[in-house]
Design a protein around this motif. Structure first.
Motif, PDB file in Angstrom:
ATOM      1  N   UNK A   1       0.841  -1.190   0.000  1.00  0.00           N
ATOM      2  CA  UNK A   1       0.000   0.000   0.000  1.00  0.00           C
ATOM      3  C   UNK A   1       0.876   1.239   0.000  1.00  0.00           C
ATOM      4  N   UNK A   2       0.362   2.306  -0.604  1.00  0.00           N
ATOM      5  CA  UNK A   2       1.102   3.561  -0.630  1.00  0.00           C
ATOM      6  C   UNK A   2       0.895   4.319   0.682  1.00  0.00           C
ATOM      7  N   UNK A   3       1.794   5.247   0.936  1.00  0.00           N
ATOM      8  CA  UNK A   3       1.657   6.128   2.100  1.00  0.00           C
ATOM      9  C   UNK A   3       0.847   7.356   1.707  1.00  0.00           C
ATOM     10  N   UNK A   4       0.614   8.242   2.663  1.00  0.00           N
ATOM     11  CA  UNK A   4      -0.069   9.493   2.376  1.00  0.00           C
ATOM     12  C   UNK A   4       0.887  10.487   1.725  1.00  0.00           C
ATOM     13  N   UNK A   5       0.541  11.746   1.778  1.00  0.00           N
ATOM     14  CA  UNK A   5       1.345  12.771   1.114  1.00  0.00           C
ATOM     15  C   UNK A   5       1.617  13.923   2.063  1.00  0.00           C
ATOM     16  N   UNK A   6       2.873  14.344   2.121  1.00  0.00           N
ATOM     17  CA  UNK A   6       3.274  15.489   2.936  1.00  0.00           C
ATOM     18  C   UNK A   6       3.469  16.711   2.045  1.00  0.00           C
ATOM     19  N   UNK A   7       2.941  17.825   2.456  1.00  0.00           N
ATOM     20  CA  UNK A   7       3.179  19.096   1.767  1.00  0.00           C
ATOM     21  C   UNK A   7       3.941  20.006   2.725  1.00  0.00           C
ATOM     22  N   UNK A   8       5.167  20.355   2.336  1.00  0.00           N
ATOM     23  CA  UNK A   8       6.022  21.187   3.184  1.00  0.00           C
ATOM     24  C   UNK A   8       5.830  22.650   2.797  1.00  0.00           C
ATOM     25  N   UNK A   9       5.407  23.439   3.745  1.00  0.00           N
ATOM     26  CA  UNK A   9       5.039  24.831   3.493  1.00  0.00           C
ATOM     27  C   UNK A   9       6.136  25.755   4.000  1.00  0.00           C
ATOM     28  N   UNK A  10       6.493  26.747   3.163  1.00  0.00           N
ATOM     29  CA  UNK A  10       7.554  27.685   3.538  1.00  0.00           C
ATOM     30  C   UNK A  10       8.908  27.158   3.095  1.00  0.00           C
ATOM     31  N   UNK A  11       9.875  28.032   3.051  1.00  0.00           N
ATOM     32  CA  UNK A  11      11.223  27.615   2.682  1.00  0.00           C
ATOM     33  C   UNK A  11      11.518  27.739   1.213  1.00  0.00           C
ATOM     34  N   UNK A  12      10.486  27.776   0.362  1.00  0.00           N
ATOM     35  CA  UNK A  12      10.669  28.060  -1.052  1.00  0.00           C
ATOM     36  C   UNK A  12      10.994  26.877  -1.927  1.00  0.00           C
ATOM     37  N   UNK A  13      11.468  25.747  -1.382  1.00  0.00           N
ATOM     38  CA  UNK A  13      11.872  24.620  -2.225  1.00  0.00           C
ATOM     39  C   UNK A  13      10.832  23.514  -2.281  1.00  0.00           C
ATOM     40  N   UNK A  14       9.861  23.547  -1.386  1.00  0.00           N
ATOM     41  CA  UNK A  14       8.888  22.469  -1.319  1.00  0.00           C
ATOM     42  C   UNK A  14       9.388  21.254  -0.572  1.00  0.00           C
ATOM     43  N   UNK A  15      10.610  21.315  -0.054  1.00  0.00           N
ATOM     44  CA  UNK A  15      11.184  20.204   0.707  1.00  0.00           C
ATOM     45  C   UNK A  15      11.125  20.530   2.195  1.00  0.00           C
ATOM     46  N   UNK A  16      11.344  19.490   3.006  1.00  0.00           N
ATOM     47  CA  UNK A  16      11.208  19.661   4.440  1.00  0.00           C
ATOM     48  C   UNK A  16      12.284  20.581   5.017  1.00  0.00           C
ATOM     49  N   UNK A  17      13.467  20.598   4.385  1.00  0.00           N
ATOM     50  CA  UNK A  17      14.541  21.467   4.859  1.00  0.00           C
ATOM     51  C   UNK A  17      14.138  22.920   4.632  1.00  0.00           C
TER      52      UNK A  17
ATOM     53  N   UNK B   1       1.979  19.776   6.088  1.00  0.00           N
ATOM     54  CA  UNK B   1       0.587  19.348   6.104  1.00  0.00           C
ATOM     55  C   UNK B   1       0.513  17.902   5.615  1.00  0.00           C
ATOM     56  N   UNK B   2      -0.379  17.123   6.217  1.00  0.00           N
ATOM     57  CA  UNK B   2      -0.497  15.713   5.874  1.00  0.00           C
ATOM     58  C   UNK B   2      -1.860  15.451   5.236  1.00  0.00           C
ATOM     59  N   UNK B   3      -1.826  14.796   4.067  1.00  0.00           N
ATOM     60  CA  UNK B   3      -3.046  14.389   3.377  1.00  0.00           C
ATOM     61  C   UNK B   3      -3.034  12.866   3.298  1.00  0.00           C
ATOM     62  N   UNK B   4      -4.016  12.215   3.931  1.00  0.00           N
ATOM     63  CA  UNK B   4      -4.056  10.752   3.977  1.00  0.00           C
ATOM     64  C   UNK B   4      -4.891  10.136   2.852  1.00  0.00           C
ATOM     65  N   UNK B   5      -5.331  10.946   1.887  1.00  0.00           N
ATOM     66  CA  UNK B   5      -6.143  10.389   0.795  1.00  0.00           C
ATOM     67  C   UNK B   5      -5.421   9.272   0.059  1.00  0.00           C
ATOM     68  N   UNK B   6      -4.110   9.430  -0.142  1.00  0.00           N
ATOM     69  CA  UNK B   6      -3.353   8.438  -0.903  1.00  0.00           C
ATOM     70  C   UNK B   6      -3.009   7.209  -0.068  1.00  0.00           C
ATOM     71  N   UNK B   7      -3.059   7.326   1.248  1.00  0.00           N
ATOM     72  CA  UNK B   7      -2.706   6.201   2.116  1.00  0.00           C
ATOM     73  C   UNK B   7      -3.623   5.016   1.832  1.00  0.00           C
ATOM     74  N   UNK B   8      -3.009   3.869   1.540  1.00  0.00           N
ATOM     75  CA  UNK B   8      -3.792   2.678   1.245  1.00  0.00           C
ATOM     76  C   UNK B   8      -3.996   2.435  -0.242  1.00  0.00           C
TER      77      UNK B   8
END
Length: 497
Positions: A136-152, A158-165
């Motif tokens: 099964x696939x995991x959900x999706x993380x959206x990293x806000x701020x920082x300009x690159x879209x990455x966690x750094x 933000x967590x979206x669990x629609x894709x989970x499963x």
């Protein structure tokens, strides 16, 4: 920025070894272990339930369609289908998997020991498939701020669990050796073949840019003349054919530069940066991960009956490589012409549909790889989304074949089609685009062109027939491209004979 060794120097000292792990999201109606809608997108966290959220007391149920799809994928990849297999829990902490484990398959995959052939520059390479397993696939993380879209550097995530499963198939190759300079191109060709295969089977949309299909690209360097495998890196979630080729090339050059300088390659995951075409470190994998796999206690084993497997084998479509060879033979395309078709994503299907609508293969190829590809590039869309259908293209070519319009006027007909002005024939009538073949009108235009260009006329009278092209051009310009060029040539030569 990493130091890179010239590609030729890499190949002089090392043999690349690849390992490709491809994740394919299935397009089943519901998720892998619950009845939630499996349609991508939607408002965040709206297609979830206690099962895909892993809430206490919830019990999963295997999606039978996903199992069927897994078997069909395995059969298409020449795999053996396991007479008995089961799911396992892969335990790890990840913020977009609420259960803190992934339901997957470990040492008992549903399909194993397969192979597929890919062709690069008319040379065939066999890719051995180690396993195809369900998870099964995991959900999706959206990293806000920082300009690159990455966690750094992000301010929050933000967590979206629609894709989970979501049902996920993982296709894992054995180490691929002996590729030499063509290693990155073979990796790309393999991904293209898998993408086309998934679509032919109808099990996935396989849109890499949308994440339906993504590749973890492993590469290591083996010193030339030895059988000693180097330390590998794994570039995660590469999501385009071009990026797969680019990531493999970059890692080969980066690793070779480290080794040439007396350094040591670190076993780690890496991330591919499309904008700068380079990889950057992810997490270290120097130590073996302990996922504490154990059999999933809430799911019964799967034992597909041999009769069912044979029924599914009978549903396999014509495989992409066989289809391409058949179409090339039917259309009479050269190897180079067919390579151009395959190099333009989606054009094979569009040309095939245009031929089915009545156009010749050559004319269909001309319009889709020329005029339509130009318009798609200008609009920044895929070829299939340019706004003209195969039936439209065939209708326009029919007008060309009938002599109603020429290629130049046909382009104006396409303008009208894109503007929604009606059918091709209606646009020709409304815009007055029909080719003029009336000898009276053409004769007047030819006489005027001869009178205005006596020097050109003298050359033609003197035997330089090729000079007639200049007068034809004058007439075509005067008549806004609507003159019958062949008839104009005849009239010019008749008058100056």
């Amino acid at each position: 920025m990493d130091t890179l060794l010239d590609y030729e120097d890499v190949l002089a000292a090392y043999d690349p070894v690849l390992g490709l792990e491809v994740h394919v999201e299935l397009n089943t109606a519901s998720k892998m272990f619950c009845g939630c809608d499996n349609t991508p997108g939607g408002e965040p966290n709206t297609t979830t339930c206690p099962v895909c959220l892993g809430l206490p007391g919830s019990l999963p149920v295997v999606n039978a369609k996903a199992v069927e799809s897994a078997i069909r994928i395995g059969l298409a990849l020449n795999c053996q289908v396991a007479p008995w297999c089961r799911f396992a829990r892969k335990n790890y902490f990840y913020p977009d998997m609420t259960k803190d484990f992934q339901t997957s398959q470990y040492d008992e995959p549903i399909c194993f020991d397969g192979w597929v052939d890919v062709e690069v520059d008319q040379e065939t390479f066999r890719i051995e498939i180690e396993r195809v397993h369900m998870e099964e696939d995991a959900g999706k993380l959206t990293h806000v701020g920082g300009g690159t879209g990455r966690i750094v550097g992000a301010e929050y995530s933000l967590v979206d669990y629609n894709r989970a499963g979501t049902p996920l198939m993982e296709i894992v190759t054995r180490p691929i050796r002996g590729l030499g300079a063509k290693a990155p191109a073979v990796g790309r060709a393999y991904m293209a073949l898998l993408r086309d295969l998934m679509r032919a089977l109808g099990v996935s949309d396989a849109r890499m840019e949308a994440g339906n299909m993504r590749c973890d690209a492993n590469v290591s360097l083996m010193p030339t003349g030895t059988h000693e495998l180097g330390i590998r890196t794994e570039t995660k979630n590469v999501n385009s054919l071009r990026s797969v080729e680019g990531a493999l090339t970059h890692e080969m050059r980066r690793q070779a530069a480290i080794l040439a300088g007396g350094g040591r390659v670190h076993q780690e995951t890496r991330h591919w940066h499309e904008d700068g075409e380079y990889t950057s470190p992810g997490r270290s994998k120097e130590q073996a991960e302990d996922y504490r796999y154990f059999p999933e206690p809430d799911l019964v084993p799967i034992a597909p009956a041999p009769e069912w497997i044979e029924e599914l084998r009978a549903t396999l479509p014509e495989l992409p490589t066989m289809r391409r060879a058949r179409l090339q033979g039917e259309w009479g395309f050269t190897t180079l012409e067919m390579r151009d078709v395959l190099g333009n994503e989606g054009s094979l299907e569009l040309i095939e549909a245009t031929v089915a609508a009545g156009a010749t293969p050559g004319s269909a190829r001309k319009w889709w790889l020329g005029e339509m590809a130009r318009r798609a590039n200008e609009a920044g869309v895929e070829l299939a989304a340019v706004g003209v259908t195969p039936r439209d293209v065939a209708a326009v070519q029919g007008l060309v074949d009938a002599g109603t319009v020429n290629d130049k006027l046909a382009r104006e007909v396409f303008d009208g089609l894109l503007a929604g002005e009606g059918s091709a024939a209606e646009i020709v009538a409304a815009r007055g685009l029909a080719v003029v073949s009336d000898d009276g009108a053409l004769g007047e235009a030819v006489d005027a062109a001869i009178a205005a260009n006596p020097d050109v006329a003298a050359k033609i009278r003197g035997g330089k027939v090729q000079a007639a092209g200049a007068l034809i051009g004058v007439v075509m310009k005067q008549m806004r491209g609507q003159a019958d060029a062949a008839r104009v040539r005849e009239l010019v030569l008749e008058r100056l004979a």
